[in-house]
Structure formats: C-alpha cells, structure tokens
Design a protein around this motif. Structure first.
Motif, PDB file in Angstrom:
ATOM      1  N   ALA A 184      78.063  46.588  73.097  1.00 29.12           N
ATOM      2  CA  ALA A 184      77.344  46.182  74.009  1.00 29.12           C
ATOM      3  C   ALA A 184      75.888  46.529  73.791  1.00 29.12           C
ATOM      4  CB  ALA A 184      77.535  46.740  75.790  1.00 29.12           C
ATOM      5  N   LYS A 192      72.308  40.977  74.788  1.00 24.65           N
ATOM      6  CA  LYS A 192      72.033  40.040  75.679  1.00 24.65           C
ATOM      7  C   LYS A 192      73.648  39.365  76.031  1.00 24.65           C
ATOM      8  CE  LYS A 192      67.954  37.907  73.804  1.00 24.65           C
ATOM      9  NZ  LYS A 192      67.150  37.147  73.173  1.00 24.65           N
ATOM     10  N   SER A 200      77.152  39.540  78.023  1.00 21.33           N
ATOM     11  CA  SER A 200      78.049  40.152  78.897  1.00 21.33           C
ATOM     12  C   SER A 200      79.337  40.910  78.565  1.00 21.33           C
ATOM     13  CB  SER A 200      78.192  39.432  80.132  1.00 21.33           C
ATOM     14  OG  SER A 200      78.975  39.784  81.266  1.00 21.33           O
ATOM     15  N   ASN A 202      74.831  45.844  80.415  1.00 19.12           N
ATOM     16  CA  ASN A 202      75.471  44.731  80.001  1.00 19.12           C
ATOM     17  C   ASN A 202      76.809  44.779  79.723  1.00 19.12           C
ATOM     18  OD1 ASN A 202      74.621  46.011  77.361  1.00 19.12           O
ATOM     19  ND2 ASN A 202      75.149  43.968  76.379  1.00 19.12           N
TER      20      ASN A 202
END
Length: 262
Positions: free
Chosen positions: A43, A48, A50, A67
C-alpha cells in the motif's frame, strides 16, 4: 511471519512482487495471507491503489496506510469481491491451509480484471543440503516428513512446491503467460556470502519463533507424545544453530495473467 516476510523480501532482491505489474495499479489488489506487513508495504508503494488484505483471524495491526483495509475472510470459500474488479492478487505461504488449489485460483481468476495478475509464493516442506550435512538421521530432515505425512492425514497437501501445484492449478484455472522462479533459502548463519547469510539469519529466527507450536500440532496429529516432540525440538534447535550444517529449503514464486480476450 513478519520475520519471514523480511527474509523473503531479501531473497527476491528487496522486491514485494515479481509479476510484471504496470505502474497503473489502482483498484483493489488483495493479499490472501496470514501476515499484514506485505499489504502495508504494498500500500505504501502504490498509494493510489485500494489494497485489501484478507485473513481468517483479526491479527493485523490497526496502524495502516489510508489506502489499506484488512478484512476477515476465508479464501477457501467463494470470494466476495465483485467479478473482474481486481488488478492483482498476491498469495503467499498458504501451504497446509488449502485443500483445492485450483478452486482457490479460479476464485482469483473470476475476481481479476482481464490482464490482471495472480502471484503465488510457496515453500517446500523438505529441508535439505547440497553437501550431505542434512542427513536422514537429522531432525532437520525429519521436519519435512512430519508435515508431509501430517498434511496427507489432514487432507491439506504440504507438497505444493514438490508437486508443482501452483503452476498446474493456475493453468487449470485459465491463467496464461505463467512464469515461475525457484529460490534456495538458507537457514542459519553458515553461508559465506553476506547476502545469503543475512537471509539465513532471518529464516533461522523465523523458525525459532514458532517451531514448538507448529511441530506440536502436526506431530501429535501423527500420534507422537509430548516427550517425543520435546526430544525432536531439542535436536532441531541444536542443528539449526550449527554452522556445520548447511541447511536450506526451496521456494517457488509463480505468476500468471488473466487473458484479455477469451
């Protein structure tokens, strides 16, 4: 598992993955593993994206990147992700937890977008040596026999590496462009090469952290007494710390791509 993660990262050159991912990973990579640190590192590397980490137990830290989300889920059941919603699936060290690897990889296939990758990391059960220092009479050699026999009894194979199950299951699930890499993983401080020795030190620590509980479960499944397990562990600890025994085990990384057109 955190120690093992660090050792494995060193083994593959400081990387978190080997599949040829683009820099455009953006939607829900998922890690099916009993460790949260890989998901945290991934992450951080893809801010950016998920990222969803799954496990069957709530053992992960609550301090995670914004995220990243951890979910309690059983990857051997039907996956709850939307069909064709994931860019990447990463699974590692599930040996002994999976009965049907093809079924597992079919769930990954269904959840991946066309062009998405599945990547699997699994170790061999056997501990060996190139110079004969791990003999049939050593506890290190007996280690693999315990888990292979116990796995057969439980219906959960521990010969994922030995039988090439990762690649076969990916092919059966429909993946294309399947590639693999094999690694020797030293255990202990015996390697002369500094990089190999660093990996060996971490893998020795990883074994020592959890060896008693792991062996106790499997050995008693095979009918061993607690005293027999204690004797085995005494030999195992002595051997794993000896620089005269040049032990290693093998690991395999396999990745495949969901075709963009069928």
């Amino acid at each position: 598992m955190d120690i093992n993660h660090h050792g494995l990262t060193l083994l593959i050159g400081g990387k978190l993955y080997l599949a040829p991912l683009s820099g455009e990973i953006s939607m829900s990579p998922v890690t099916n593993e009993c460790i949260g640190i890989w998901a945290i590192d991934f992450a951080d590397q893809f801010p950016k994206a998920s990222v969803i980490g799954t496990d069957i137990a709530p053992i992960q830290t609550t301090w995670v990147p914004p995220n990243l989300e951890f979910q309690i889920d059983d990857s051997t059941k039907e996956w709850t992700f939307r069909e064709a919603s994931l860019d990447y699936v990463h699974a590692r060290w599930l040996v002994g937890a999976i009965q049907d690897w093809t079924a597992l990889f079919k769930e990954a296939y269904k959840s991946l977008k066309p062009g998405g990758y599945l990547e699997s990391y699994e170790p061999a059960s056997r501990i060996e040596s190139d110079d004969g220092t791990v003999t049939n009479s050593t506890a290190l050699c007996q280690w693999g026999k315990i888990f292979i026999e116990g796995g057969r009894k439980l219906g959960r194979p521990f010969t994922v590496y030995e039988d090439g199950i990762q690649g076969k299951a990916m092919e059966e699930a429909g993946f294309a462009d399947i590639e693999e890499r094999n690694f020797k993983t030293p255990v202990g401080q015996w390697p002369r090469d500094a990089s190999d020795r660093e990996v060996g030190v971490y893998m020795q620590l990883a074994f020592e952290q959890d060896v008693e509980g792991t062996v106790l479960f499997m050995a008693t499944t095979l009918g061993w007494t607690r005293n027999e397990v204690s004797v085995f562990l005494a030999h195992f600890w002595k051997e794993i710390r000896s620089r005269k025994i040049h032990a290693f085990f093998r690991q395999k990384v396999v990745w495949g791509r969901k075709p963009t057109s069928l």
